[in-house]
Design an enzyme around this catalytic site. Structure first.
Site, mmCIF file in Angstrom:
data_model
loop_
_atom_site.group_PDB
_atom_site.id
_atom_site.type_symbol
_atom_site.label_atom_id
_atom_site.label_comp_id
_atom_site.label_asym_id
_atom_site.label_seq_id
_atom_site.Cartn_x
_atom_site.Cartn_y
_atom_site.Cartn_z
ATOM 1 N N HIS A 1 0.828 -1.200 0.000
ATOM 2 C CA HIS A 1 0.000 0.000 0.000
ATOM 3 C C HIS A 1 0.873 1.265 0.000
ATOM 4 C CE1 HIS A 1 -3.488 2.479 1.713
ATOM 5 N NE2 HIS A 1 -2.450 3.243 1.978
ATOM 6 N N GLU A 2 1.812 1.317 0.950
ATOM 7 C CA GLU A 2 2.589 2.542 1.110
ATOM 8 C C GLU A 2 3.599 2.740 -0.015
ATOM 9 O OE1 GLU A 2 1.874 4.738 3.277
ATOM 10 O OE2 GLU A 2 0.707 3.652 4.789
ATOM 11 N N HIS B 1 0.908 4.088 -3.026
ATOM 12 C CA HIS B 1 1.094 5.539 -3.119
ATOM 13 C C HIS B 1 2.270 5.910 -4.015
ATOM 14 C CE1 HIS B 1 -2.114 6.286 -0.399
ATOM 15 N NE2 HIS B 1 -1.510 5.815 0.671
ATOM 16 N N GLU C 1 -6.408 6.552 -1.286
ATOM 17 C CA GLU C 1 -6.268 5.419 -0.365
ATOM 18 C C GLU C 1 -6.826 4.151 -1.002
ATOM 19 O OE1 GLU C 1 -4.371 5.412 2.048
ATOM 20 O OE2 GLU C 1 -4.139 7.581 2.228
HETATM 21 ZN ZN ZN Z 1 -2.374 5.277 2.404
#
Ligand code: ZN
Length: 727
Positions: free
Chosen positions: A449-450, A454, A507
């Protein structure tokens, strides 16, 4: 029967904040630094008792004395002999644990009072029969006299924090109204004095009103103050009243904070850290927020430290006026083991990005590692622990020097229950596997995710000179088969274009990347997962996502049709996408629980993840990215808002499901934190079991040498001001 809103359930979730692995990997110097900072935090955290309610210090002293003399098991035998039921004694343990965890008898989230869930007479009998009472009957009787009634009373004005006539606050004397608070703010603004570390006490003599603004400081006179601050330590006429500035609030506690910051300074990792501590020491010694701001500047400059910390009067949520800060202090450690896995993920990034479902032209020319640190909390003192932090709160510093954004890994990973009986909305047969793989699957998801979530994707931009960062002739939109028709113009950003949906949309994109790439063998290998284990992690990661989509409904407000939490909205959107995929991948059932109340179960067919789930996610993720890359606000909003909509349409009936989610919502968890102890030149970590008794034992051991002295200080401080609260 007490209204259940004001008592804590006997089976409240209590979790150990595990930081053993991160602590093990610290060097001896880093351990000493972390140890002394932790000491500073714990001493300062006691200030919160004085910032919460008039009776909090006495309650703290009473329970601390009980458990210092007798272990929870031991006192339990006394309780048993007195005829207290197991439930009643457990209720007292939960109450005591919650007083420690909230640093007072008001919940740190929601600000409502909580009272012991057993009859007052029984608790009184237990106190009278305790070893602590046998040893010091007068002192214990006195403590009970200070807090016995207030511990149990639920007068309307005592049910929550608030100003005069509406609630309880010790930031203000009890005769202060909102009008007084406003007048004080006007005065403070006129003198350019920050309210963060102050309290306000109002006196009325012969119709003449005067206020005392008391600064938190070790110094009690202005002889050691810097000239600017010293000039302000006087009495100011202001309108038809006057304000006098005084020093020395919480002095004996802040003295201990300063002593430990000085010791920590000798083990700082670099000059910036040492300078930061110098400013904090000045701040707490003199009561200077200017010095605290200087310290905060150093803190921002200290990038990516192994041991991270922040300390002071920080969050103003609990001041009914909203400008006075509650004391908090934390020490957190970079999780080196997790960071190493993340580093391997970064080195594989270029290859992994090619796996994402969009053409190469939609990816950045070179992978830029996003700024991200995952920290494990060693110590968090104050009234409660957040899952992430974004500080400092000083607006001027945020504008000029920036801020830090960190995720508190070990807080996040236990934020949702892993106790079997509390695992809502899962099928019985999924629960063991869920408990087994929740941690590892969470690690994979967070990393993806990070870093690749992103960190992936390109925005098409035309800069002010008219130049494009993409080939207008060659790049084709995979959704339309046509050339690119929209892009960002100079000065436009993702946030400015997509405004209110930007953060949740992003997100959602990052979460989708995590779900999508966790199917990749190389990724699983990086996290040392193979064969059946790897398959289980994939299943639990996806199952956790659809469950989170259900839990998310707690954060939806039907009255305004809005979502209050970006990540949770994103998970709901993903649940919708996977339900829509059909093919029996996800099913959602409304059921009736064993208690006869509405319940629900969410099921995921693991055999359909690769055949139905993956293609559905692929289509959705590509849409998200293409709309983002091409600055297609209208298309992006329409897509995201459609999936975010919460209706009561069959078969899901999400509005009805929301009631079930609220009904089955778990009470906020209490965290059991470790202690650090000096052994020769080494520092050892002492962890405790995740139970009310474990939490109580951790506090019993927290001040091994001076627990009694501290309690006396607290009682003296509380007594000195008792008349301000009509006592
Ligand atoms: Zn995030």
């Amino acid at each position: 029967m007490v209204d259940s809103q004001y008592v804590l359930p006997n089976d409240i979730g209590i979790a150990t904040l595990d930081c053993a692995e991160a602590f093990r990997l610290l060097s001896p110097e880093e351990r000493l630094y972390a140890h002394y900072l932790s000491r500073a935090c714990w001493y300062g955290g006691l200030v919160v008792l004085l910032q919460t309610s008039p009776e909090s210090p006495a309650i703290y002293a009473l329970i601390s004395r009980l458990f210092r003399t007798q272990d929870p098991t031991d006192l339990g035998e006394t309780a048993h002999a007195l005829g207290l039921s197991d439930e009643e004694y457990q209720a007292f343990l939960v109450y005591a644990a919650a007083v420690y965890a909230n640093m007072g008898n008001y919940k740190s989230f929601g600000d409502t009072k909580f009272v012991p869930n057993l009859p007052k007479e029984k608790l009184k009998q237990l106190v009278w029969k305790s070893q602590a009472f046998q040893d010091h009957p007068e002192e214990m009787e006195d403590l009970w006299g200070q807090c016995g009634d207030l511990m149990f009373s639920l007068e309307p004005t005592q049910k929550h924090l608030g100003l005069c006539g509406q609630g309880i606050s010790t930031y203000f004397s009890s005769n202060c109204s909102m009008e007084d608070a406003k007048r004080a703010q006007d005065f403070l603004d006129s003198q350019n004095i920050s309210a963060y570390n102050t309290r306000l006490f109002k006196k009325e003599v012969d119709g003449k009103v005067s206020y005392e603004v008391r600064l938190a400081s070790v110094c009690s006179d202005d002889s050691q103050l810097d000239a600017d601050l010293a000039a302000k330590m006087k009495c100011f006429p202001f309108g038809d009243c006057e304000f006098s500035m005084t020093l020395g609030d919480y002095a004996p506690l802040l003295q201990k904070v300063v002593e430990n910051l000085q010791k920590a300074q000798q083990h700082a990792a670099n000059a910036t850290q040492a300078e930061m501590l110098t400013h904090y020491i000045t701040s707490f010694t003199q009561g200077s927020i200017v010095a605290h701001k200087e310290g905060s500047r150093c803190w921002i400059q200290d990038k990516g430290p192994i041991v991270e910390s922040y300390i002071g009067f920080i969050e103003s949520y609990r001041d009914p006026y909203g400008s006075r800060g509650e004391f908090e202090g934390f020490v957190a450690i970079v999780n080196k083991a997790m960071s190493a896995k993340f580093a391997r993920l970064v080195s594989a990034a270029e290859r992994l990005l090619e796996e994402l479902p969009w053409p190469r032209a939609f990816e950045k020319d070179a992978f830029l590692k996003p700024d991200f640190t995952s920290l494990d909390v060693l110590t968090f003192s104050g009234s409660g622990i957040p899952a992430g932090i974004n500080i400092p709160n000083y607006d001027d510093i945020r504008q000029t020097d920036g801020f830090k954004n960190v995720s508190l890994g070990n807080v996040l990973s236990v934020a949702y229950s892993t106790k079997k009986e509390k695992l809502t909305f899962l099928a019985e047969e999924d629960k063991d596997l869920y408990i087994k793989w929740k941690g590892p699957s969470f690690e994979v998801q967070v990393g993806l995710h990070e870093l690749l979530g992103h960190g992936s994707g390109k925005l098409f931009v035309q800069d002010d000179s008219g130049a494009f960062n993409f080939d207008r002739e060659a790049v084709i939109n995979p959704e339309t088969g046509e050339q690119i028709r929209s892009w960002y113009r100079g000065g436009e950003t993702w946030d400015s274009k997509f405004s209110s949906v930007a953060s949740s949309y992003e997100e959602c994109r990052a979460e989708c990347v995590g779900l999508y790439l966790c199917l990749n063998k190389e990724v699983l290998g990086i996290f040392e997962l193979e064969g059946e284990d790897a398959e289980d992690v994939i299943y639990i990661n996806w199952l956790n996502m659809v469950r989170a989509g259900v839990l998310a409904l707690e954060f939806y407000t039907p009255e305004s049709g809005s979502w209050r939490q970006a990540h949770m909205q994103a998970r709901f959107v993903i649940l919708r996408v996977l339900l829509e995929a059909g093919g029996g991948l996800v099913s959602l059932r409304h059921t009736t629980g064993a208690d006869g109340k509405p319940d629900a179960v969410v099921l995921l067919d693991r055999s359909k993840i690769s055949t139905v789930g993956k293609p559905a996610l692929e289509r959705f993720l590509r849409k998200l990215q293409v709309l983002k890359s091409t600055a297609d606000v209208a298309g992006g909003r329409a897509l995201y808002e459609t999936y975010s909509a919460v209706t009561d349409k069959e078969p899901e009936r999400f509005l009805t499901l929301r009631h079930t989610v609220l009904l089955r919502k778990e009470a906020r968890k209490l965290f059991v934190q470790a202690n650090t102890r000096l052994e020769g030149d080494d520092v050892v970590l002492v962890q405790y079991e995740s139970s009310a008794a474990g939490l109580i034992r951790s506090f019993r051991d927290r001040f091994p040498d001076d627990g009694e002295v501290l309690e006396r200080h607290l009682m003296d401080l509380a007594r000195a001001d008792a008349h301000f609260w009509g006592k």
